[in-house]
Design a protein around this motif. Structure first.
Motif, PDB file in Angstrom:
ATOM      1  N   ASN A 182       0.909  -1.117  -0.062  1.00 54.41           N
ATOM      2  CA  ASN A 182      -0.148  -0.134   0.097  1.00 54.41           C
ATOM      3  C   ASN A 182       0.822   1.258  -0.027  1.00 54.41           C
ATOM      4  O   ASN A 182       0.369   2.390  -0.369  1.00 54.41           O
ATOM      5  N   GLN A 183       2.122   1.176   0.293  1.00 53.67           N
ATOM      6  CA  GLN A 183       2.984   2.576   0.459  1.00 53.67           C
ATOM      7  C   GLN A 183       3.025   3.037  -1.089  1.00 53.67           C
ATOM      8  O   GLN A 183       3.294   4.116  -1.247  1.00 53.67           O
ATOM      9  N   HIS A 184       2.737   2.211  -2.131  1.00 57.90           N
ATOM     10  CA  HIS A 184       2.890   2.437  -3.441  1.00 57.90           C
ATOM     11  C   HIS A 184       1.417   2.867  -3.960  1.00 57.90           C
ATOM     12  O   HIS A 184       1.190   3.806  -4.184  1.00 57.90           O
ATOM     13  N   TYR A 185       0.522   1.836  -3.825  1.00 50.20           N
ATOM     14  CA  TYR A 185      -0.701   1.953  -4.464  1.00 50.20           C
ATOM     15  C   TYR A 185      -1.738   2.880  -3.487  1.00 50.20           C
ATOM     16  O   TYR A 185      -2.746   3.230  -4.458  1.00 50.20           O
ATOM     17  N   ASP A 186      -1.507   3.071  -2.331  1.00 45.52           N
ATOM     18  CA  ASP A 186      -2.395   3.939  -1.698  1.00 45.52           C
ATOM     19  C   ASP A 186      -2.022   5.435  -1.774  1.00 45.52           C
ATOM     20  O   ASP A 186      -2.399   6.285  -0.901  1.00 45.52           O
ATOM     21  N   ARG A 187      -1.139   5.825  -2.506  1.00 43.32           N
ATOM     22  CA  ARG A 187      -0.739   7.319  -2.799  1.00 43.32           C
ATOM     23  C   ARG A 187      -2.110   7.893  -3.195  1.00 43.32           C
ATOM     24  O   ARG A 187      -3.076   7.455  -3.661  1.00 43.32           O
TER      25      ARG A 187
ATOM     26  N   VAL B  11      -1.539  11.567  -8.030  1.00 42.29           N
ATOM     27  CA  VAL B  11      -0.241  11.168  -8.357  1.00 42.29           C
ATOM     28  C   VAL B  11      -0.260  10.422  -9.893  1.00 42.29           C
ATOM     29  O   VAL B  11       0.554  10.441 -10.733  1.00 42.29           O
ATOM     30  N   PHE B  12      -1.027   9.489  -9.698  1.00 41.92           N
ATOM     31  CA  PHE B  12      -1.308   8.312 -10.965  1.00 41.92           C
ATOM     32  C   PHE B  12      -1.840   9.142 -12.075  1.00 41.92           C
ATOM     33  O   PHE B  12      -1.495   8.864 -13.145  1.00 41.92           O
ATOM     34  N   ALA B  13      -2.978  10.038 -11.851  1.00 45.64           N
ATOM     35  CA  ALA B  13      -3.453  10.882 -12.941  1.00 45.64           C
ATOM     36  C   ALA B  13      -2.311  11.468 -13.735  1.00 45.64           C
ATOM     37  O   ALA B  13      -2.712  11.823 -14.855  1.00 45.64           O
ATOM     38  N   ARG B  14      -1.194  11.925 -13.278  1.00 45.02           N
ATOM     39  CA  ARG B  14      -0.218  12.545 -13.916  1.00 45.02           C
ATOM     40  C   ARG B  14       0.518  11.786 -14.984  1.00 45.02           C
ATOM     41  O   ARG B  14       0.903  12.438 -15.967  1.00 45.02           O
ATOM     42  N   PHE B  15       0.472  10.680 -15.030  1.00 45.68           N
ATOM     43  CA  PHE B  15       1.282   9.868 -15.849  1.00 45.68           C
ATOM     44  C   PHE B  15       0.493   8.717 -16.830  1.00 45.68           C
ATOM     45  O   PHE B  15       0.822   8.110 -17.586  1.00 45.68           O
TER      46      PHE B  15
ATOM     47  N   TYR C 234      -2.859   0.665 -14.851  1.00 47.09           N
ATOM     48  CA  TYR C 234      -1.418   0.646 -14.133  1.00 47.09           C
ATOM     49  C   TYR C 234      -0.742  -0.778 -14.840  1.00 47.09           C
ATOM     50  O   TYR C 234      -0.400  -1.395 -13.969  1.00 47.09           O
ATOM     51  N   SER C 235      -0.893  -1.134 -15.935  1.00 52.65           N
ATOM     52  CA  SER C 235      -0.222  -2.281 -16.460  1.00 52.65           C
ATOM     53  C   SER C 235       0.183  -2.094 -18.066  1.00 52.65           C
ATOM     54  O   SER C 235      -0.309  -0.935 -18.694  1.00 52.65           O
TER      55      SER C 235
ATOM     56  N   CYS D  39      -7.244  -4.932  -8.027  1.00 57.84           N
ATOM     57  CA  CYS D  39      -8.176  -4.178  -9.160  1.00 57.84           C
ATOM     58  C   CYS D  39      -7.828  -2.629  -9.286  1.00 57.84           C
ATOM     59  O   CYS D  39      -8.322  -2.154 -10.478  1.00 57.84           O
ATOM     60  N   GLY D  40      -6.486  -2.399  -8.666  1.00 60.20           N
ATOM     61  CA  GLY D  40      -5.977  -0.936  -9.110  1.00 60.20           C
ATOM     62  C   GLY D  40      -7.147   0.177  -9.078  1.00 60.20           C
ATOM     63  O   GLY D  40      -7.862   0.163  -8.296  1.00 60.20           O
ATOM     64  N   TRP D  41      -6.892   0.982  -9.973  1.00 65.97           N
ATOM     65  CA  TRP D  41      -7.966   2.178 -10.038  1.00 65.97           C
ATOM     66  C   TRP D  41      -9.266   1.752 -10.773  1.00 65.97           C
ATOM     67  O   TRP D  41      -9.981   2.694 -11.130  1.00 65.97           O
ATOM     68  N   GLY D  42      -9.434   0.577 -11.019  1.00 61.52           N
ATOM     69  CA  GLY D  42     -10.765  -0.016 -11.465  1.00 61.52           C
ATOM     70  C   GLY D  42     -10.750  -0.054 -13.338  1.00 61.52           C
ATOM     71  O   GLY D  42     -12.063  -0.142 -13.563  1.00 61.52           O
ATOM     72  N   SER D  43      -9.734   0.230 -14.026  1.00 64.10           N
ATOM     73  CA  SER D  43     -10.003   0.007 -15.283  1.00 64.10           C
ATOM     74  C   SER D  43     -10.643  -1.121 -15.995  1.00 64.10           C
ATOM     75  O   SER D  43     -11.584  -0.933 -16.664  1.00 64.10           O
ATOM     76  N   LEU D  44     -10.191  -2.303 -15.409  1.00 66.70           N
ATOM     77  CA  LEU D  44     -10.773  -3.474 -15.767  1.00 66.70           C
ATOM     78  C   LEU D  44     -12.380  -3.522 -15.457  1.00 66.70           C
ATOM     79  O   LEU D  44     -13.018  -4.121 -16.379  1.00 66.70           O
TER      80      LEU D  44
END
Length: 266
Positions: free
Chosen positions: A6-11, A15-19, A26-27, A66-71
């Motif tokens: 979670n130290q990475h995925y719970d940011r 942060v993720f929207a930027r890239f 995120y794959s 499930c990440g940010w729910g894309s699938l």
């Protein structure tokens, strides 16, 4: 996935929207030309996953990590599937809940905050199970595949994609290198790349039938190139950029990225 990741995925989601692309997938994407955009590649990849799972519409899908729910959102919107996502990262679930409400998909999309190691899905309830880049964070392959097999109905499909060391020998040689340790502990908190042979053996030992193996290494390399371009000049992105550069430097030399497609044939 363990809580240590979670130290990475719970940011912060921003942060993720930027890239990432607008779907925040995120794959690896799937590119078909030199002019394919990141968003096009990610949508093409999700369509590819649907094809590998042989979706016709209305299936029930479990997405592990499930990440940010894309699938979850894509399969619900495009195929009318009932999708359920499991991950220990609370911020991801909050984000997905907001997107579900915006899109009016409450009847089709649900998520659950849980660690897959202690989670027990309903037996025989799913037509398909997906793990896109999440098995690296799960230490017990035998338990993971056994649990997936229990969750699938007879004839159900598994799609698993993961970055892998090219061989056991390369894994042994690279396991304690500074770059490997940085990614494993400083970025994710917990993670272990395995050779493809271990994933195949794990699936076979659980009683799953191997239907296909796809080499998506070049597609992941191009995906990360797009992410790095999006991060260019973004303040505070140093550790993330370093991680992505380490990942891209290894493709084809120490690491590969594969998709493994299996069926519960009996």
């Amino acid at each position: 996935m363990t809580a240590a990741t979670n130290q990475h995925y719970d940011r912060d989601p921003d942060v993720f929207a930027r890239f990432l692309d607008p779907l925040r997938k995120y794959s690896a994407g799937l590119f078909d030309s030199d002019t394919t955009s990141l968003e096009q590649a990610q949508r093409r990849k999700l369509s590819f996953v649907a094809g590998q799972l042989r979706l016709l519409g209305g299936e029930r899908i479990l997405d592990v990590g499930c990440g940010w729910g894309s699938l979850l959102l894509f399969m619900a919107q495009e195929y009318g599937c009932r999708t359920h996502g499991v991950s220990p990262a609370g911020r991801q679930h909050e984000f997905i809940a907001g997107r579900v409400a915006e899109l009016g998909l409450q009847r089709l999309v649900t998520t659950e905050v849980a660690e897959f190691e202690t989670y027990e899905p309903e037996a025989g309830a799913y037509d398909a199970v997906t793990l896109l880049g999440s098995v690296v964070h799960l230490p017990r392959l035998d338990e993971v595949f056994a649990k997936i097999r229990r969750a699938l109905r007879r004839g159900g499909m598994l799609y698993l994609s993961e970055s892998c060391f090219r061989s056991h020998q390369i894994r042994a040689a690279c396991d304690d290198r500074p770059g490997t340790e940085f990614v494993r502990h400083s970025v994710f908190g917990s993670g272990d790349l395995r050779p493809l042979s271990e994933l195949v053996a794990g699936a076979e030992s659980a009683g799953l039938s191997i239907r296909a193996v796809h080499d998506l290494t070049d597609d992941y390399r191009r995906t990360i190139e797009c992410w790095l371009a999006n991060l260019d000049g973004v303040p505070g992105a140093g550790d993330l950029v370093r991680y992505l550069e380490i990942a891209n430097a290894g493709w084809g030399y120490t690491t590969k990225h594969y998709a493994l497609v299996c069926a519960k044939a009996r």
